[in-house]
Design a protein around this motif. Sequence first.
Motif, short mmCIF file in Angstrom:
data_model
loop_
_atom_site.label_atom_id
_atom_site.label_comp_id
_atom_site.label_asym_id
_atom_site.label_seq_id
_atom_site.Cartn_x
_atom_site.Cartn_y
_atom_site.Cartn_z
N ASP A 1 -5.72 4.31 2.28
CA ASP A 1 -6.73 3.36 1.83
C ASP A 1 -8.05 4.07 1.56
O ASP A 1 -8.61 3.98 0.49
N SER B 1 -9.08 -9.51 1.24
CA SER B 1 -8.62 -9.77 -0.13
C SER B 1 -7.62 -8.70 -0.58
O SER B 1 -6.67 -9.00 -1.31
N LEU B 2 -7.81 -7.46 -0.14
CA LEU B 2 -6.86 -6.40 -0.47
C LEU B 2 -5.50 -6.65 0.19
O LEU B 2 -4.45 -6.48 -0.44
N THR C 1 -2.48 -4.54 -1.55
CA THR C 1 -2.95 -3.33 -2.21
C THR C 1 -3.92 -2.61 -1.29
O THR C 1 -4.28 -3.10 -0.22
N THR D 1 -7.59 0.10 -1.15
CA THR D 1 -8.83 0.35 -1.88
C THR D 1 -8.58 1.27 -3.07
O THR D 1 -9.07 1.02 -4.17
N GLU E 1 -5.66 1.84 -4.63
CA GLU E 1 -4.79 1.17 -5.62
C GLU E 1 -5.55 0.11 -6.38
O GLU E 1 -5.32 -0.09 -7.58
N ALA E 2 -6.47 -0.60 -5.72
CA ALA E 2 -7.25 -1.63 -6.41
C ALA E 2 -8.09 -1.00 -7.51
O ALA E 2 -8.26 -1.58 -8.59
N TYR E 3 -8.60 0.20 -7.26
CA TYR E 3 -9.38 0.89 -8.29
C TYR E 3 -8.47 1.38 -9.41
O TYR E 3 -8.81 1.26 -10.59
N LYS F 1 -7.14 -1.64 -11.77
CA LYS F 1 -8.13 -2.67 -12.05
C LYS F 1 -7.92 -3.34 -13.41
O LYS F 1 -8.40 -4.44 -13.63
N TRP G 1 1.14 -6.58 -10.32
CA TRP G 1 1.24 -5.55 -9.29
C TRP G 1 2.60 -5.68 -8.64
O TRP G 1 2.96 -6.73 -8.12
N ASP H 1 3.04 -7.07 -4.93
CA ASP H 1 2.51 -8.39 -4.57
C ASP H 1 3.67 -9.34 -4.32
O ASP H 1 4.30 -9.84 -5.25
#
Length: 310
Positions: A155, A237-238, A243, A245, A247-249, A252, A257, A260
Amino acid sequence: MPTMHRSGAAMAWNVFKFCTALRGLGSIMILLVLGVVGVTYYAVVLTNYGPALYDGGLDSLIALFVLILFHCLLIMLLWSYFSVVLTDPGSVPPNWRPSTDEERGEADPLNGQEFNSVQTDLPKPRVRYCRKCNQLKPPRCHHCSVCGRCVLKMDHHCVWVVNCVGALNYKYFLLFLVYTFLETSLVTVSLLPHFIAFFSDGEIPGTPGTLATTFLAFVLNLAFALSVMGFLIMHLSLVAANTTTIEAYEKKTTPKWRYDLGRRRNFEQVLGTDKWYWFIPAYSDEDLRRMPALQGLEYPSKPDFDSEEF
């Protein structure tokens, strides 16, 4: 060309110095956390609510409630914190090889020639390869420049815990955020009347030292409560989207996903399925046996996921 080479070497050296500095900073951050805990404990227990136990009446009941809740949250906060600090986030096993094509979901094992082509020839590699560690990377694994190794489901690297936050300690980190927010909020509310008293015209009981400690504890806990609240909302929220940090970037601009699984199952991928263990930094033996995601090497994905959409 020589100038460019020297520039690149200088940049690499500076990055290395930065990573080394972060490793050294971590030990200081642990002392800082313990220092804040110590100041807070002195202000809440020894200066204000401990003596209030002997006042009698409603004040004693309020003091007893505050002290019991304060100590319960403090125990959970420290348990979660040192669980993050002392738990390895997860490393790639030596000579790890995927048994399936992780990107296509095919069941045929890859042979050595395919590994060579995977590493160098394909524009979109099916199995990722870390050139720094010189090894294959499991799904959702990333290299940490501070730790100098690949971390399972990384993360981020957190200087506050002197450790990476990854597959094996992310739950503990999340609980650390939860209990830190609850504890700092409790301290802020409980010390608020004493903080307001600083600006009143009446006489305030206590020595200058105890008054200064109470003032400092209130300001520090208010600051931590506000900052941790934003951080906690982000990580919840992640988790809800299954996901990290990083992977969220990276995703984006991705509309879907693959990991999920729905909000409930997404939370179970981090907290486990046994609800009795959700609020403590530990997992049940049953969850550890039957949930591969908790080991950091395999993760369930949507059965109807189409890799061509990514």
